[in-house]
Design a protein around this motif. Structure first.
Motif, PDB file in Angstrom:
ATOM      1  N   LEU A  22     -23.239  50.770  27.479  1.00 44.52           N
ATOM      2  CA  LEU A  22     -22.501  49.722  27.639  1.00 44.52           C
ATOM      3  C   LEU A  22     -23.706  48.994  28.592  1.00 44.52           C
ATOM      4  N   THR A  23     -23.906  47.582  28.355  1.00 40.37           N
ATOM      5  CA  THR A  23     -24.823  46.876  29.045  1.00 40.37           C
ATOM      6  C   THR A  23     -24.120  45.955  29.847  1.00 40.37           C
ATOM      7  N   VAL A  24     -24.225  46.114  31.132  1.00 46.23           N
ATOM      8  CA  VAL A  24     -23.559  44.973  32.125  1.00 46.23           C
ATOM      9  C   VAL A  24     -24.569  43.976  32.426  1.00 46.23           C
ATOM     10  N   GLY A  47     -28.706  43.858  23.403  1.00 39.46           N
ATOM     11  CA  GLY A  47     -29.005  44.425  21.672  1.00 39.46           C
ATOM     12  C   GLY A  47     -28.847  45.820  21.689  1.00 39.46           C
ATOM     13  N   MET A  48     -29.396  46.412  22.813  1.00 36.05           N
ATOM     14  CA  MET A  48     -29.145  48.105  22.970  1.00 36.05           C
ATOM     15  C   MET A  48     -27.607  48.798  23.015  1.00 36.05           C
ATOM     16  N   ASN A 106     -35.496  39.507  27.821  1.00 33.86           N
ATOM     17  CA  ASN A 106     -35.282  40.822  28.441  1.00 33.86           C
ATOM     18  C   ASN A 106     -33.996  41.127  28.577  1.00 33.86           C
ATOM     19  N   MET A 107     -33.046  40.221  28.786  1.00 30.09           N
ATOM     20  CA  MET A 107     -31.415  40.255  28.978  1.00 30.09           C
ATOM     21  C   MET A 107     -31.006  40.494  27.447  1.00 30.09           C
ATOM     22  N   SER A 130     -38.428  53.509  22.080  1.00 26.26           N
ATOM     23  CA  SER A 130     -38.565  54.723  21.501  1.00 26.26           C
ATOM     24  C   SER A 130     -38.486  55.933  22.515  1.00 26.26           C
ATOM     25  N   LEU A 131     -39.037  55.534  23.737  1.00 26.64           N
ATOM     26  CA  LEU A 131     -38.900  56.390  24.725  1.00 26.64           C
ATOM     27  C   LEU A 131     -37.094  56.686  25.339  1.00 26.64           C
ATOM     28  N   LEU A 132     -36.534  55.594  25.104  1.00 27.18           N
ATOM     29  CA  LEU A 132     -35.278  55.559  25.488  1.00 27.18           C
ATOM     30  C   LEU A 132     -34.560  56.501  24.607  1.00 27.18           C
ATOM     31  N   ALA A 133     -34.556  56.249  23.334  1.00 28.43           N
ATOM     32  CA  ALA A 133     -34.007  57.157  22.243  1.00 28.43           C
ATOM     33  C   ALA A 133     -34.174  58.560  22.634  1.00 28.43           C
TER      34      ALA A 133
END
Length: 180
Positions: free
Chosen positions: A28-30, A156-157, A150-151, A127-130
């Motif tokens: 969830l992106t806020v 998009g993630m 950047n927002m 890649s690191l986040l995955a």
């Protein structure tokens, strides 16, 4: 039944249960159109609430150049996303424990070059986040305010985006700009 929510656990959408078993967290992106509307407070409170239900929660401060989650929780990160991208720490080293057992992926503050990552840095971070997120049930991303790239990357993630605004006219107009 049929409403998208689990009867066993009313706090978790069925879609997130399916993703949880596949080791992909519900993300969830806020977001908000402008600062000061309560976006970070909402993200933090949601994370702590989900953790109180026994969920493994990662709170990612995606406002990479102007971090604020650490300030709200009164914690001082040893490492930030800047250290991670520069190879100065491992994905395991960057995570910090926050209130209620949530894990925090802290951003840096006052680092202009992190506010607009180059495409190769964005790819490296993804890649690191995955790698980091695979052991969590939920990832809550506190995106930077506004409509910059950047927002948009943070949004998009997400599996879902939560838009925060206030009834103040400029806040409503900026929220509308974000939805466009």
């Amino acid at each position: 039944p049929g409403d998208g929510w689990s009867q066993e656990n009313e706090m978790m959408p069925l879609a997130s249960q399916e993703k949880s078993t596949a080791r992909k967290p519900y993300t969830l992106t806020v977001v908000s159109g402008k600062g000061g509307v309560g976006k970070t407070n909402t993200a933090c409170n949601l994370g702590v609430t989900l953790a109180s239900y026994g969920k493994r929660v990662l709170l990612f401060d995606a406002d990479l150049g102007l971090a604020s989650i650490d300030v709200l929780f009164g914690i001082l990160p040893r490492y930030t996303v800047q250290h991670l991208l520069d190879g100065q720490c491992s994905p395991a080293e960057i995570l910090m424990e926050g209130p209620g057992g949530i894990q925090i992926l802290p951003a840096a503050s006052g680092i202009p070059e992190l506010a607009d990552l180059a495409p190769e840095q964005t790819q490296k971070l993804a890649s690191l986040l995955a790698e980091i997120t695979r052991c969590f049930d939920f990832v809550i991303i506190d995106a930077p305010s506004g409509i910059a790239s950047n927002m948009q990357q943070a949004a998009g993630m997400a599996d879902e985006v939560l838009l925060i605004t206030t009834p103040e006219p400029t806040s409503v107009m900026d929220a509308y700009a974000v939805t466009k």
